[in-house]
Motif scaffolding. Structure first.
Motif, PDB file in Angstrom:
ATOM      1  N   ARG A 196       3.264   2.989  -7.269  1.00  0.00           N
ATOM      2  CA  ARG A 196       4.104   2.900  -8.094  1.00  0.00           C
ATOM      3  C   ARG A 196       3.706   2.743  -9.575  1.00  0.00           C
ATOM      4  NH1 ARG A 196       6.766  -0.424  -3.788  1.00  0.00           N
ATOM      5  NH2 ARG A 196       5.965  -2.115  -4.737  1.00  0.00           N
ATOM      6  N   ARG A 197       2.563   1.888  -9.716  1.00  0.00           N
ATOM      7  CA  ARG A 197       1.992   1.671 -11.054  1.00  0.00           C
ATOM      8  C   ARG A 197       1.574   2.858 -11.581  1.00  0.00           C
ATOM      9  NH1 ARG A 197      -1.492  -2.330  -9.997  1.00  0.00           N
ATOM     10  NH2 ARG A 197       0.214  -3.814 -10.133  1.00  0.00           N
ATOM     11  N   ARG A 198       0.720   3.692 -10.596  1.00  0.00           N
ATOM     12  CA  ARG A 198       0.287   4.957 -11.026  1.00  0.00           C
ATOM     13  C   ARG A 198       1.398   5.909 -11.713  1.00  0.00           C
ATOM     14  NH1 ARG A 198      -4.443   8.121 -10.290  1.00  0.00           N
ATOM     15  NH2 ARG A 198      -4.231  10.298 -10.541  1.00  0.00           N
ATOM     16  N   ALA A 199       2.541   5.961 -10.642  1.00  0.00           N
ATOM     17  CA  ALA A 199       3.677   6.888 -11.303  1.00  0.00           C
ATOM     18  C   ALA A 199       4.383   6.303 -12.222  1.00  0.00           C
ATOM     19  CB  ALA A 199       4.855   6.799  -9.873  1.00  0.00           C
ATOM     20  N   ARG A 200       4.417   5.034 -12.488  1.00  0.00           N
ATOM     21  CA  ARG A 200       4.979   4.473 -13.758  1.00  0.00           C
ATOM     22  C   ARG A 200       4.152   4.895 -15.098  1.00  0.00           C
ATOM     23  NH1 ARG A 200       5.145  -0.560 -12.867  1.00  0.00           N
ATOM     24  NH2 ARG A 200       3.698  -1.381 -14.397  1.00  0.00           N
ATOM     25  N   ILE A 201       2.735   4.692 -14.955  1.00  0.00           N
ATOM     26  CA  ILE A 201       2.134   5.233 -16.042  1.00  0.00           C
ATOM     27  C   ILE A 201       1.960   6.595 -16.227  1.00  0.00           C
ATOM     28  CG2 ILE A 201      -0.410   5.415 -16.861  1.00  0.00           C
ATOM     29  CD1 ILE A 201      -0.879   2.713 -15.128  1.00  0.00           C
ATOM     30  N   TYR A 202       1.968   7.464 -15.122  1.00  0.00           N
ATOM     31  CA  TYR A 202       2.246   8.944 -15.375  1.00  0.00           C
ATOM     32  C   TYR A 202       3.447   9.425 -16.124  1.00  0.00           C
ATOM     33  CZ  TYR A 202       3.103  13.834 -14.173  1.00  0.00           C
ATOM     34  OH  TYR A 202       3.585  15.047 -14.030  1.00  0.00           O
ATOM     35  N   ASN A 203       4.595   8.618 -15.730  1.00  0.00           N
ATOM     36  CA  ASN A 203       5.837   9.156 -16.169  1.00  0.00           C
ATOM     37  C   ASN A 203       5.914   8.919 -17.700  1.00  0.00           C
ATOM     38  OD1 ASN A 203       7.090  10.329 -14.001  1.00  0.00           O
ATOM     39  ND2 ASN A 203       7.503   8.287 -13.126  1.00  0.00           N
ATOM     40  N   PHE A 257      -7.157   2.939 -17.557  1.00  0.00           N
ATOM     41  CA  PHE A 257      -8.398   3.546 -17.091  1.00  0.00           C
ATOM     42  C   PHE A 257      -8.741   3.550 -15.635  1.00  0.00           C
ATOM     43  CE2 PHE A 257      -9.011   3.332 -21.934  1.00  0.00           C
ATOM     44  CZ  PHE A 257      -9.053   4.575 -22.031  1.00  0.00           C
ATOM     45  N   ASN A 258      -8.278   2.649 -15.176  1.00  0.00           N
ATOM     46  CA  ASN A 258      -8.493   2.394 -13.696  1.00  0.00           C
ATOM     47  C   ASN A 258      -7.852   3.449 -13.051  1.00  0.00           C
ATOM     48  OD1 ASN A 258     -10.215   0.175 -13.702  1.00  0.00           O
ATOM     49  ND2 ASN A 258      -8.533  -1.230 -13.483  1.00  0.00           N
ATOM     50  N   TYR A 259      -6.836   3.922 -13.462  1.00  0.00           N
ATOM     51  CA  TYR A 259      -5.881   5.061 -12.807  1.00  0.00           C
ATOM     52  C   TYR A 259      -6.301   6.473 -13.309  1.00  0.00           C
ATOM     53  CZ  TYR A 259      -2.905   1.541 -10.441  1.00  0.00           C
ATOM     54  OH  TYR A 259      -2.559   0.585  -9.923  1.00  0.00           O
ATOM     55  N   TYR A 260      -6.666   6.461 -14.809  1.00  0.00           N
ATOM     56  CA  TYR A 260      -6.837   7.693 -15.445  1.00  0.00           C
ATOM     57  C   TYR A 260      -8.127   7.408 -16.113  1.00  0.00           C
ATOM     58  CZ  TYR A 260      -2.220   9.176 -13.741  1.00  0.00           C
ATOM     59  OH  TYR A 260      -1.182   9.489 -13.050  1.00  0.00           O
ATOM     60  N   PRO A 261      -9.340   7.904 -15.966  1.00  0.00           N
ATOM     61  CA  PRO A 261     -10.703   7.749 -16.589  1.00  0.00           C
ATOM     62  C   PRO A 261     -10.697   8.326 -17.763  1.00  0.00           C
ATOM     63  CG  PRO A 261     -10.683   9.225 -14.930  1.00  0.00           C
ATOM     64  CD  PRO A 261      -9.568   9.020 -14.534  1.00  0.00           C
ATOM     65  N   TYR A 262      -9.721   9.235 -18.289  1.00  0.00           N
ATOM     66  CA  TYR A 262      -9.500   9.899 -19.666  1.00  0.00           C
ATOM     67  C   TYR A 262      -8.054  10.476 -19.633  1.00  0.00           C
ATOM     68  CZ  TYR A 262     -11.222  13.654 -16.520  1.00  0.00           C
ATOM     69  OH  TYR A 262     -11.427  14.560 -15.577  1.00  0.00           O
TER      70      TYR A 262
END
Length: 203
Positions: free
Chosen positions: A13-20, A51-56
């Motif tokens: 859910r956290r990754r999806a929130r960051i992505y959106n 950066f834990n979810y997306y390194p760049y």
């Protein structure tokens, strides 16, 4: 539900929130001007968590590109299962991708550049996230099996060349524009490619 499953769902859910949030910010303010700090702040997470979810930052776009590729594959599989001619399906997928790139014109260049990143690991990651050549290979396979595709090149190589051509033509269109729409540019490029990919009938 055990604690490990709960943690995994929270992470998803956290990754999806960051992505959106990131995609919204890219569309509103532009990819180049949006920073990782902007995304983290708007997502209510720390910069380190981002950066834990997306390194760049570009890695967010790889998720977007992967979603687009999934939709194209689903379109191709559905149309082939309905009995549509492979070349018809190829043009339909080509048009769908051109339409997507036209709608998201600002997102495409940084996504495409990532495929050509001088860092080999990042380029490989991008290539794996954007398997356009695999979708093309899926569509052309019936023609290959029927002997209607050139045999001096492998189906994989033909598919890679077609996918690479899409990348370069779309990049040039996004950066400079032309009198023609991307839809028209891509159909022209595909027609020229197919004249070389399809075996000529003997007269």
């Amino acid at each position: 539900m055990d604690s490990s499953s709960l943690r995994e769902r929270q992470k998803e859910r956290r990754r999806a929130r960051i992505y959106n949030v990131a995609i919204d910010l890219f569309k509103q303010g532009g990819f180049q001007t949006t920073t990782a700090t902007d995304i983290a702040r708007a997502s209510n997470v720390s910069r380190g968590t981002f950066f834990n979810y997306y390194p760049y930052k570009e890695a967010v776009l790889l998720d977007y590109g992967s979603e687009v590729m999934d939709r194209l594959r689903e379109l191709a599989e559905r149309r082939l299962s309905e009995g549509a001619a492979p070349l018809t399906v190829l043009y339909e997928v080509w048009d769908a991708l051109a339409d997507e790139n036209t709608r998201e014109r600002d997102l495409f260049p940084p996504l495409a550049y990532e495929v050509m990143n001088p860092n080999p690991e990042r380029a490989r990651t991008a290539y794996q996230a954007l398997p356009l050549s695999k979708v093309i290979e899926l569509i052309l396979r019936p023609l290959h099996q029927d002997g209607r595709v050139r045999t001096d090149l492998s189906l994989q190589r033909i598919s890679n060349l077609i996918a690479d051509t899409y990348l370069m033509v779309a990049l040039r269109w996004s950066a400079y524009g032309t009198e023609r729409s991307l839809h028209e540019e891509m159909r022209l490029a595909l027609s020229l490619l197919l004249e070389g990919a399809l075996r000529r009938e003997s007269r």
